[in-house]
Design an enzyme around this catalytic site. Sequence first.
Site, PDB file in Angstrom:
ATOM      1  CG  HIS A  19     -23.832  59.891  14.348  1.00  0.00           C
ATOM      2  ND1 HIS A  19     -23.477  59.801  13.020  1.00  0.00           N
ATOM      3  CD2 HIS A  19     -23.608  61.195  14.704  1.00  0.00           C
ATOM      4  CE1 HIS A  19     -23.052  60.987  12.587  1.00  0.00           C
ATOM      5  NE2 HIS A  19     -23.137  61.839  13.591  1.00  0.00           N
TER       6      HIS A  19
ATOM      7  NE  ARG B  13      -9.974  67.959   8.358  1.00  0.00           N
ATOM      8  CZ  ARG B  13      -8.849  67.322   7.997  1.00  0.00           C
ATOM      9  NH1 ARG B  13      -7.766  68.016   7.725  1.00  0.00           N
ATOM     10  NH2 ARG B  13      -8.818  65.995   7.945  1.00  0.00           N
TER      11      ARG B  13
ATOM     12  CE  LYS C 254     -16.409  65.114  10.693  1.00  0.00           C
ATOM     13  NZ  LYS C 254     -17.312  66.266  10.386  1.00  0.00           N
TER      14      LYS C 254
ATOM     15  CG  MET D  37     -21.989  68.948  -1.305  1.00  0.00           C
ATOM     16  SD  MET D  37     -21.864  67.312  -0.543  1.00  0.00           S
ATOM     17  CE  MET D  37     -22.084  67.710   1.184  1.00  0.00           C
TER      18      MET D  37
END
Length: 305
Positions: free
Chosen positions: A106, A260, A26, A240
């Site tokens: 990650h 979001r 994130k 996007m």
Amino acid sequence: MENIVKNDMDLLRPNDGDVYLVAYPKAGVTWMTEIVTAIYREYALENPNCASEFDNAVRAHAFCEVCPMSRRVSGDKNKKVIGYDANGNEIFENEYEKRRRIVSLHFPAERMGKMMPDAFNNANVKMIYIARNPKDIAVSYYHFHCMNDVLPTPNSWQEFLDDFTNGSVRWGSWFDHVRGWWRKHEEMISENKPQLLWLTFESLKKDLKSEMKKICEHLGLELSEEGLKMAVKRCTFASMKADPNRNHSKNKIFQGDFLRKGKVGDWKSKFTDEQNMQFNLAVVDHLKEDFSTLTRNFTGGEKIQ
């Protein structure tokens, strides 16, 4: 680790021209994947002699801790998928056409060093690390858990924040992750190895065009002013979010918006004053050895007292 080495290590082995995009969950690695893809697309349009190498580059993801970039069997059982192009089309193993690879992951620096040591020593492999204010990461990660069917749903925001602060979440401690990569960045600079570019989510939001110029320079690619303008336009959050091929709305495991808000400072809508104070204390405690570089490079410019 044993299964990875046996089954997929050749997929992780760095090739000349690979770009590894690294971030804690994130923090912006999905956005960076779109940015590098857009740069490649415009470069291919402006350089027809090498267009096939850059246009529709393989986008491979190594997010899974157990079996990253696993060769997934497609509808045709004789073919195995190793990645996707910019339009979401499958790229199969052993395709003869030379393609650039954009690998997003990650991995902590220590794990990457054990699994892919050549990535740090190959001057023809580039890496980009994206850091972000951990408070915004925590809020985004919390909402991601709430809408993702394959992740445990938190009982409460307070419980998730406690787990995040303690490193008891997928991919472990943010503090360890960002500190490990920052020290690797500093180590590589001292060894005159400029393969790793450090950026922040906040700098990308503040001036996307300038940051994309840095990325082009890091990748050794040059775009015209018009090409850069088109790449920037494609990579705005609004662009996007409105594109079904890039907003992950087709993915059935997500019961909500994958993209979001994409805002800087959204943590203020979730953190209480007490939570903010406690988290600031945790930041100072965990990163005290690197506190002099904390504000500029780890937290997107926010001052932590």
